[in-house]
Scaffold this motif. Sequence first.
Motif, PDB file in Angstrom:
ATOM      1  N   TYR A 112       0.839  -1.196   0.000  1.00  0.00           N
ATOM      2  CA  TYR A 112       0.000   0.000   0.000  1.00  0.00           C
ATOM      3  C   TYR A 112       0.870   1.240   0.000  1.00  0.00           C
ATOM      4  CZ  TYR A 112       0.988   1.270   4.833  1.00  0.00           C
ATOM      5  OH  TYR A 112       1.622   1.676   5.982  1.00  0.00           O
ATOM      6  N   LEU A 124       3.132  -5.377   2.796  1.00  0.00           N
ATOM      7  CA  LEU A 124       2.381  -5.953   3.913  1.00  0.00           C
ATOM      8  C   LEU A 124       2.536  -7.470   3.999  1.00  0.00           C
ATOM      9  CD1 LEU A 124      -0.941  -3.945   3.537  1.00  0.00           C
ATOM     10  CD2 LEU A 124       0.757  -3.703   5.349  1.00  0.00           C
ATOM     11  N   LEU A 130      -4.827  -3.356   7.455  1.00  0.00           N
ATOM     12  CA  LEU A 130      -3.998  -2.158   7.513  1.00  0.00           C
ATOM     13  C   LEU A 130      -4.572  -1.237   8.576  1.00  0.00           C
ATOM     14  CD1 LEU A 130      -1.780  -0.324   6.324  1.00  0.00           C
ATOM     15  CD2 LEU A 130      -3.429   0.381   4.602  1.00  0.00           C
ATOM     16  N   ILE A 144      -4.022   0.332  -2.615  1.00  0.00           N
ATOM     17  CA  ILE A 144      -3.628  -1.013  -2.210  1.00  0.00           C
ATOM     18  C   ILE A 144      -3.516  -1.871  -3.459  1.00  0.00           C
ATOM     19  CG2 ILE A 144      -4.253  -3.066  -0.880  1.00  0.00           C
ATOM     20  CD1 ILE A 144      -5.953  -1.229   0.899  1.00  0.00           C
TER      21      ILE A 144
END
Length: 188
Positions: A112, A124, A130, A144
């Motif tokens: 992201y 991530l 998130l 994202i």
Amino acid sequence: TASGISRLNPKTDQFKNFFNDIEIIDNLLLSQVITHDESIYIGGTNGVVHFKPSDLDKPTKTLPIVFTDIRSANKTIRPINNKITLPHGIRALTIRFAILDYNFPIRNHFRYRIVNRNEEWTDLQNNRELNLQFLEPGNYQLQIQGKSGDGLYNEQGLRLDIVVLPSFWQTPWFKGIIVLIFGLAITK
């Protein structure tokens, strides 16, 4: 092997490993079958795995990413036209998302970035949640992207416009009134 599938290139004596990060077959391989269309079936005590070696290198199409939940202060927020507005005092947001690929969800990876805050992509890994905190008043765009196990990022990804409203004393009209009052006080 019990820890994945490997293919040997006899010209280079190099192995390419597939699915070695997922336990797909237990240590006890009971049977293997190669069919006329070159499909391979491997059976173990945990089930059967089926694949075609020629399909392992083919990148598949990118799959869509969807929001599964957006929350602030333990309340679900529903975006309107991919936009949410947070009132003054709410500076934290939890966003959950998923790639619509359920074959090996542990192999789905995400990244992201927040335009106007951090232009660099943040990896991530396979985390589908998130947490955004300390959002100052202003306009942001969250982007994202995700990739399934084949390694292709969905370049379109998801976009969420986030507006964090300022407190009333941070607004231009309030500052203008203060300047006007101060100016009137000086002229008297």
